[in-house]
Design a protein around this motif. Structure first.
Motif, PDB file in Angstrom:
ATOM      1  N   GLY A  20       0.745  -0.965   0.199  1.00 50.70           N
ATOM      2  CA  GLY A  20      -0.055   0.184  -0.045  1.00 50.70           C
ATOM      3  C   GLY A  20       0.897   1.225  -0.017  1.00 50.70           C
ATOM      4  O   GLY A  20       0.523   2.148  -0.858  1.00 50.70           O
ATOM      5  N   SER A  21       2.030   1.385   0.589  1.00 48.76           N
ATOM      6  CA  SER A  21       2.826   2.327   0.739  1.00 48.76           C
ATOM      7  C   SER A  21       3.737   2.719  -0.554  1.00 48.76           C
ATOM      8  O   SER A  21       3.660   3.644  -1.076  1.00 48.76           O
ATOM      9  CB  SER A  21       3.910   2.274   2.125  1.00 48.76           C
ATOM     10  N   THR A  22       3.972   1.546  -1.224  1.00 50.16           N
ATOM     11  CA  THR A  22       4.628   1.684  -2.498  1.00 50.16           C
ATOM     12  C   THR A  22       3.538   2.157  -3.310  1.00 50.16           C
ATOM     13  O   THR A  22       3.932   2.950  -4.182  1.00 50.16           O
ATOM     14  CB  THR A  22       5.199   0.123  -2.962  1.00 50.16           C
ATOM     15  N   TYR A  23       2.374   1.689  -3.462  1.00 44.72           N
ATOM     16  CA  TYR A  23       1.447   2.122  -4.209  1.00 44.72           C
ATOM     17  C   TYR A  23       1.128   3.586  -4.229  1.00 44.72           C
ATOM     18  O   TYR A  23       1.174   4.463  -5.329  1.00 44.72           O
ATOM     19  CB  TYR A  23       0.067   1.196  -4.263  1.00 44.72           C
ATOM     20  N   ASP A  24       0.924   3.963  -2.872  1.00 49.41           N
ATOM     21  CA  ASP A  24       0.770   5.244  -2.748  1.00 49.41           C
ATOM     22  C   ASP A  24       1.974   6.425  -3.445  1.00 49.41           C
ATOM     23  O   ASP A  24       1.623   7.248  -4.063  1.00 49.41           O
ATOM     24  CB  ASP A  24       0.537   5.773  -1.263  1.00 49.41           C
ATOM     25  N   GLU A  25       3.040   5.831  -3.079  1.00 49.69           N
ATOM     26  CA  GLU A  25       4.297   6.639  -3.544  1.00 49.69           C
ATOM     27  C   GLU A  25       4.259   6.585  -5.075  1.00 49.69           C
ATOM     28  O   GLU A  25       4.390   7.730  -5.896  1.00 49.69           O
ATOM     29  CB  GLU A  25       5.543   6.103  -3.277  1.00 49.69           C
ATOM     30  N   LEU A  26       4.228   5.555  -5.732  1.00 46.36           N
ATOM     31  CA  LEU A  26       4.305   5.326  -7.106  1.00 46.36           C
ATOM     32  C   LEU A  26       3.038   5.973  -8.015  1.00 46.36           C
ATOM     33  O   LEU A  26       3.135   6.802  -8.887  1.00 46.36           O
ATOM     34  CB  LEU A  26       4.190   3.974  -7.594  1.00 46.36           C
ATOM     35  N   PHE A  27       1.958   5.871  -7.217  1.00 50.33           N
ATOM     36  CA  PHE A  27       0.668   6.707  -8.017  1.00 50.33           C
ATOM     37  C   PHE A  27       0.975   8.130  -8.092  1.00 50.33           C
ATOM     38  O   PHE A  27       0.549   8.883  -8.637  1.00 50.33           O
ATOM     39  CB  PHE A  27      -0.561   6.338  -7.035  1.00 50.33           C
ATOM     40  N   GLU A  28       1.266   8.473  -6.679  1.00 47.38           N
ATOM     41  CA  GLU A  28       1.563  10.097  -6.862  1.00 47.38           C
ATOM     42  C   GLU A  28       2.567  10.535  -7.465  1.00 47.38           C
ATOM     43  O   GLU A  28       2.297  11.725  -8.148  1.00 47.38           O
ATOM     44  CB  GLU A  28       1.726  10.535  -5.313  1.00 47.38           C
ATOM     45  N   ARG A  29       3.851   9.777  -7.680  1.00 47.80           N
ATOM     46  CA  ARG A  29       4.784  10.135  -8.290  1.00 47.80           C
ATOM     47  C   ARG A  29       4.620  10.246  -9.917  1.00 47.80           C
ATOM     48  O   ARG A  29       4.926  11.004 -10.615  1.00 47.80           O
ATOM     49  CB  ARG A  29       5.897   9.361  -7.968  1.00 47.80           C
ATOM     50  N   TYR A  30       3.807   8.976 -10.438  1.00 51.79           N
ATOM     51  CA  TYR A  30       3.563   8.774 -11.782  1.00 51.79           C
ATOM     52  C   TYR A  30       2.294   9.151 -12.443  1.00 51.79           C
ATOM     53  O   TYR A  30       2.197   9.300 -13.714  1.00 51.79           O
ATOM     54  CB  TYR A  30       4.162   7.411 -12.116  1.00 51.79           C
ATOM     55  N   LEU A  31       1.448   9.085 -11.457  1.00 54.90           N
ATOM     56  CA  LEU A  31       0.007   9.178 -12.246  1.00 54.90           C
ATOM     57  C   LEU A  31      -0.760  10.302 -11.650  1.00 54.90           C
ATOM     58  O   LEU A  31      -1.649  10.675 -12.583  1.00 54.90           O
ATOM     59  CB  LEU A  31      -0.770   7.854 -11.963  1.00 54.90           C
ATOM     60  N   GLU A  32      -0.568  10.920 -10.598  1.00 56.17           N
ATOM     61  CA  GLU A  32      -1.391  12.006 -10.127  1.00 56.17           C
ATOM     62  C   GLU A  32      -0.806  13.338 -10.605  1.00 56.17           C
ATOM     63  O   GLU A  32      -1.661  14.305 -11.044  1.00 56.17           O
ATOM     64  CB  GLU A  32      -1.313  12.314  -8.461  1.00 56.17           C
ATOM     65  N   SER A  33       0.606  13.366 -10.824  1.00 57.32           N
ATOM     66  CA  SER A  33       1.041  14.589 -11.349  1.00 57.32           C
ATOM     67  C   SER A  33       0.971  14.792 -13.023  1.00 57.32           C
ATOM     68  O   SER A  33       1.330  13.817 -13.839  1.00 57.32           O
ATOM     69  CB  SER A  33       2.767  14.602 -11.079  1.00 57.32           C
ATOM     70  N   ASP A  34       0.552  15.941 -13.412  1.00 57.56           N
ATOM     71  CA  ASP A  34       0.447  16.263 -14.810  1.00 57.56           C
ATOM     72  C   ASP A  34       1.414  16.916 -15.343  1.00 57.56           C
ATOM     73  O   ASP A  34       1.498  17.331 -16.474  1.00 57.56           O
ATOM     74  CB  ASP A  34      -0.989  16.986 -15.051  1.00 57.56           C
ATOM     75  N   ASP A  35       2.510  17.275 -14.464  1.00 54.61           N
ATOM     76  CA  ASP A  35       3.539  18.227 -14.683  1.00 54.61           C
ATOM     77  C   ASP A  35       4.613  17.618 -15.453  1.00 54.61           C
ATOM     78  O   ASP A  35       5.070  18.137 -16.645  1.00 54.61           O
ATOM     79  CB  ASP A  35       4.228  18.726 -13.527  1.00 54.61           C
ATOM     80  N   VAL A  36       4.650  16.182 -15.342  1.00 57.08           N
ATOM     81  CA  VAL A  36       5.654  15.710 -16.014  1.00 57.08           C
ATOM     82  C   VAL A  36       5.246  14.177 -16.426  1.00 57.08           C
ATOM     83  O   VAL A  36       4.680  13.386 -16.070  1.00 57.08           O
ATOM     84  CB  VAL A  36       6.978  15.144 -15.200  1.00 57.08           C
ATOM     85  N   VAL A  37       5.369  13.977 -17.860  1.00 58.23           N
ATOM     86  CA  VAL A  37       5.018  12.684 -18.479  1.00 58.23           C
ATOM     87  C   VAL A  37       6.089  11.941 -18.546  1.00 58.23           C
ATOM     88  O   VAL A  37       7.119  12.464 -19.172  1.00 58.23           O
ATOM     89  CB  VAL A  37       4.329  13.097 -20.067  1.00 58.23           C
ATOM     90  N   VAL A  38       5.904  10.755 -18.098  1.00 59.23           N
ATOM     91  CA  VAL A  38       7.050   9.777 -18.175  1.00 59.23           C
ATOM     92  C   VAL A  38       6.582   8.546 -18.960  1.00 59.23           C
ATOM     93  O   VAL A  38       5.439   8.076 -18.524  1.00 59.23           O
ATOM     94  CB  VAL A  38       7.323   9.209 -16.779  1.00 59.23           C
ATOM     95  N   PRO A  39       7.302   8.132 -19.882  1.00 56.08           N
ATOM     96  CA  PRO A  39       6.740   7.009 -20.699  1.00 56.08           C
ATOM     97  C   PRO A  39       7.050   6.012 -19.822  1.00 56.08           C
ATOM     98  O   PRO A  39       7.845   5.598 -19.400  1.00 56.08           O
ATOM     99  CB  PRO A  39       7.741   7.095 -21.949  1.00 56.08           C
ATOM    100  N   PRO A  40       6.004   4.974 -20.307  1.00 57.08           N
ATOM    101  CA  PRO A  40       6.007   3.530 -19.546  1.00 57.08           C
ATOM    102  C   PRO A  40       7.365   3.020 -19.621  1.00 57.08           C
ATOM    103  O   PRO A  40       7.797   2.685 -20.866  1.00 57.08           O
ATOM    104  CB  PRO A  40       4.778   2.712 -19.864  1.00 57.08           C
ATOM    105  N   VAL A  41       8.004   2.128 -18.842  1.00 57.58           N
ATOM    106  CA  VAL A  41       9.001   1.351 -19.043  1.00 57.58           C
ATOM    107  C   VAL A  41       8.689  -0.115 -19.920  1.00 57.58           C
ATOM    108  O   VAL A  41       7.513  -0.237 -20.074  1.00 57.58           O
ATOM    109  CB  VAL A  41       9.562   0.747 -17.539  1.00 57.58           C
ATOM    110  N   PRO A  42       9.657  -0.385 -20.642  1.00 60.85           N
ATOM    111  CA  PRO A  42       9.252  -1.535 -21.560  1.00 60.85           C
ATOM    112  C   PRO A  42       8.703  -2.791 -20.888  1.00 60.85           C
ATOM    113  O   PRO A  42       7.589  -3.417 -21.529  1.00 60.85           O
ATOM    114  CB  PRO A  42      10.754  -2.028 -21.823  1.00 60.85           C
TER     115      PRO A  42
END
Length: 115
Positions: A20-42
């Motif tokens: 749950g902690s990892t999910y929260d961190e990843l979600f906030e970093r990669y999916l909530e932020s519209d500032d930076v678009v990060v392409p998905p890893v292979p």
């Protein structure tokens, strides 16, 4: 209404709380932020391609609440939004496929890892 799963590339957490902690961190970093678009890893791209090969993400399929599925991927994570009527079948397959791809599958509704 949708049923959601989060799938990410990384070490499998030891328990549901750590997941749950990892999910929260990843979600906030990669999916909530519209500032930076990060392409998905292979590995996430390969996973999504395999998933939509079985359950196409076209508008008429009725499987996905937010097609295209790859649009919900960023960096090491993809957030799967399944139509509730198909959730049981699709989530079972998505979870098993994640394991085959060496990815972590987490159910944010139940706050638990999927086997």
């Amino acid at each position: 209404m949708s049923y959601d799963l989060a799938v990410w590339d990384g070490d499998r957490p030891l328990n549901d709380g750590q997941a749950g902690s990892t999910y929260d961190e990843l979600f906030e970093r990669y999916l909530e932020s519209d500032d930076v678009v990060v392409p998905p890893v292979p590995r996430i791209v390969a996973y999504v391609e395999a998933l939509v090969a079985r359950y196409p993400d076209d508008e008429g399929s009725g499987v996905w609440a937010s097609p295209p599925v790859i649009g919900e991927a960023s960096g090491p994570m993809v957030y799967l939004l399944m139509s509730y009527g198909k959730a049981e079948e699709v989530s079972e397959y998505a979870s098993a496929l994640a394991r085959e791809h060496g990815l972590v599958c987490f159910d944010p509704q139940a706050e638990r890892l999927r086997p």
